[in-house]
Design a protein around this motif. Sequence first.
Motif, PDB file in Angstrom:
ATOM      1  N   GLY A 199       0.770  -1.327   0.061  1.00  0.00           N
ATOM      2  CA  GLY A 199       0.171   0.075  -0.099  1.00  0.00           C
ATOM      3  C   GLY A 199       0.779   0.875  -0.088  1.00  0.00           C
ATOM      4  O   GLY A 199       0.441   2.332  -0.677  1.00  0.00           O
ATOM      5  N   ALA A 200       1.910   1.156   0.786  1.00  0.00           N
ATOM      6  CA  ALA A 200       2.840   2.410   0.597  1.00  0.00           C
ATOM      7  C   ALA A 200       3.602   2.683  -0.449  1.00  0.00           C
ATOM      8  O   ALA A 200       4.396   3.643  -0.592  1.00  0.00           O
ATOM      9  CB  ALA A 200       3.742   2.322   2.124  1.00  0.00           C
ATOM     10  N   PHE A 201       4.034   1.438  -1.038  1.00  0.00           N
ATOM     11  CA  PHE A 201       5.009   1.498  -2.172  1.00  0.00           C
ATOM     12  C   PHE A 201       4.798   2.488  -3.147  1.00  0.00           C
ATOM     13  O   PHE A 201       5.559   3.239  -3.799  1.00  0.00           O
ATOM     14  CB  PHE A 201       5.312   0.005  -2.787  1.00  0.00           C
ATOM     15  CG  PHE A 201       6.349  -0.100  -3.904  1.00  0.00           C
ATOM     16  CD1 PHE A 201       7.748  -0.051  -3.649  1.00  0.00           C
ATOM     17  CD2 PHE A 201       5.832   0.310  -5.140  1.00  0.00           C
ATOM     18  CE1 PHE A 201       8.536  -0.042  -4.684  1.00  0.00           C
ATOM     19  CE2 PHE A 201       6.501   0.014  -6.372  1.00  0.00           C
ATOM     20  CZ  PHE A 201       7.871  -0.271  -5.980  1.00  0.00           C
ATOM     21  N   PHE A 202       3.607   2.234  -3.714  1.00  0.00           N
ATOM     22  CA  PHE A 202       3.076   2.960  -5.085  1.00  0.00           C
ATOM     23  C   PHE A 202       2.987   4.458  -4.850  1.00  0.00           C
ATOM     24  O   PHE A 202       3.388   5.050  -5.915  1.00  0.00           O
ATOM     25  CB  PHE A 202       2.081   2.203  -5.810  1.00  0.00           C
ATOM     26  CG  PHE A 202       2.214   1.034  -6.233  1.00  0.00           C
ATOM     27  CD1 PHE A 202       2.834   0.530  -7.374  1.00  0.00           C
ATOM     28  CD2 PHE A 202       1.733  -0.057  -5.523  1.00  0.00           C
ATOM     29  CE1 PHE A 202       3.119  -0.722  -7.714  1.00  0.00           C
ATOM     30  CE2 PHE A 202       1.817  -1.400  -5.737  1.00  0.00           C
ATOM     31  CZ  PHE A 202       2.551  -1.683  -7.073  1.00  0.00           C
ATOM     32  N   PRO A 203       2.302   4.866  -3.846  1.00  0.00           N
ATOM     33  CA  PRO A 203       2.570   6.296  -3.752  1.00  0.00           C
ATOM     34  C   PRO A 203       3.720   7.098  -3.561  1.00  0.00           C
ATOM     35  O   PRO A 203       4.005   8.065  -4.191  1.00  0.00           O
ATOM     36  CB  PRO A 203       1.628   6.855  -2.653  1.00  0.00           C
ATOM     37  CG  PRO A 203       0.767   5.499  -2.397  1.00  0.00           C
ATOM     38  CD  PRO A 203       1.615   4.422  -3.143  1.00  0.00           C
ATOM     39  N   ILE A 204       4.702   6.467  -2.864  1.00  0.00           N
ATOM     40  CA  ILE A 204       5.992   7.009  -2.815  1.00  0.00           C
ATOM     41  C   ILE A 204       6.795   6.573  -3.959  1.00  0.00           C
ATOM     42  O   ILE A 204       7.607   7.630  -4.625  1.00  0.00           O
ATOM     43  CB  ILE A 204       6.652   6.258  -1.488  1.00  0.00           C
ATOM     44  CG1 ILE A 204       5.907   6.650  -0.206  1.00  0.00           C
ATOM     45  CG2 ILE A 204       8.297   6.679  -1.461  1.00  0.00           C
ATOM     46  CD1 ILE A 204       6.394   5.895   0.727  1.00  0.00           C
ATOM     47  N   TYR A 205       6.582   5.699  -4.654  1.00  0.00           N
ATOM     48  CA  TYR A 205       7.573   5.493  -5.916  1.00  0.00           C
ATOM     49  C   TYR A 205       7.158   6.513  -7.140  1.00  0.00           C
ATOM     50  O   TYR A 205       7.860   7.411  -7.427  1.00  0.00           O
ATOM     51  CB  TYR A 205       7.249   4.271  -6.296  1.00  0.00           C
ATOM     52  CG  TYR A 205       7.694   3.922  -7.904  1.00  0.00           C
ATOM     53  CD1 TYR A 205       9.247   3.589  -8.118  1.00  0.00           C
ATOM     54  CD2 TYR A 205       7.052   4.195  -8.967  1.00  0.00           C
ATOM     55  CE1 TYR A 205       9.647   3.308  -9.248  1.00  0.00           C
ATOM     56  CE2 TYR A 205       7.578   3.909 -10.203  1.00  0.00           C
ATOM     57  CZ  TYR A 205       8.869   3.693 -10.423  1.00  0.00           C
ATOM     58  OH  TYR A 205       9.274   3.621 -11.753  1.00  0.00           O
ATOM     59  N   PHE A 206       5.738   6.597  -7.024  1.00  0.00           N
ATOM     60  CA  PHE A 206       5.361   7.459  -8.333  1.00  0.00           C
ATOM     61  C   PHE A 206       5.615   9.184  -8.050  1.00  0.00           C
ATOM     62  O   PHE A 206       5.959   9.584  -8.921  1.00  0.00           O
ATOM     63  CB  PHE A 206       3.868   7.311  -8.615  1.00  0.00           C
ATOM     64  CG  PHE A 206       3.672   6.181  -9.395  1.00  0.00           C
ATOM     65  CD1 PHE A 206       4.195   5.737 -10.540  1.00  0.00           C
ATOM     66  CD2 PHE A 206       2.955   5.062  -8.629  1.00  0.00           C
ATOM     67  CE1 PHE A 206       4.056   4.697 -11.246  1.00  0.00           C
ATOM     68  CE2 PHE A 206       2.791   3.668  -9.455  1.00  0.00           C
ATOM     69  CZ  PHE A 206       3.318   3.374 -10.521  1.00  0.00           C
ATOM     70  N   ASN A 207       5.488   9.431  -6.856  1.00  0.00           N
ATOM     71  CA  ASN A 207       5.649  10.848  -6.375  1.00  0.00           C
ATOM     72  C   ASN A 207       7.422  11.139  -6.340  1.00  0.00           C
ATOM     73  O   ASN A 207       7.765  12.264  -6.637  1.00  0.00           O
ATOM     74  CB  ASN A 207       5.006  11.270  -4.919  1.00  0.00           C
ATOM     75  CG  ASN A 207       3.863  11.421  -5.316  1.00  0.00           C
ATOM     76  OD1 ASN A 207       3.429  12.693  -5.379  1.00  0.00           O
ATOM     77  ND2 ASN A 207       2.950  10.613  -5.013  1.00  0.00           N
TER      78      ASN A 207
END
Length: 215
Positions: free
Chosen positions: A90-98
């Motif tokens: 859940g945490a991976f994708f928002p941080i990766y894309f930002n």
Amino acid sequence: MLATGWRLARDGTLGVHLLDSLTRAALGLLIGGGLALVLGAAAGLLRLGDDLVDPPVQMARMLPHLGLVPLLIIWVGIGESLKVTLVALGAFFPIYFNTYAGIRDIDERLVEAARTCGLGAAARLRHVVLPGALPALFLGLRLAIGAAWLSLVVGEQVNAQTGVGFLMMEAREFSQTDVVVLGLLIYALLGLASDLLIRYAERRTLAWRRGLRAT
């Protein structure tokens, strides 16, 4: 509901479950967020990283990570690993894309100006790339924390023995509506508190930035 919360807090039950939920959330954020930062930076800074990392991540983000629970149960079991893995996803994708977007949105002329002034690669990363990407990183972290709590709600309802989600599931079996509502309120307050903490850290870290303020 308040009386129920006070009773559970007084006998120590709430503290035990809350501590376990916080531990799972923190560990999942650390794993998922750390991996996202590394891969996002690699894809944003290196052409090879962009070619190798970004396409599979773009494919994976189309899959609802909460829908992967049956597959994750087969891979990692139904113990603590499942809860932490769900939070990490859940945490991976928002941080990766930002992270990726924050790096790519930096004006290339600033990097060239830093190079002209004699700054080496490490200095350019520290003085140009990192400050330029920080606003997007903080946004990604805020979104990641929200996704992490949502993932934890689901994870703690799968063969958990402790945690706020387990407390809610146990209460549901005995039709204890007040405990279920209390659990939802705790998740909401945890999400609000963590978001306020990130916003405070953002204001302190980005004090140099002048942006539009609410009036």
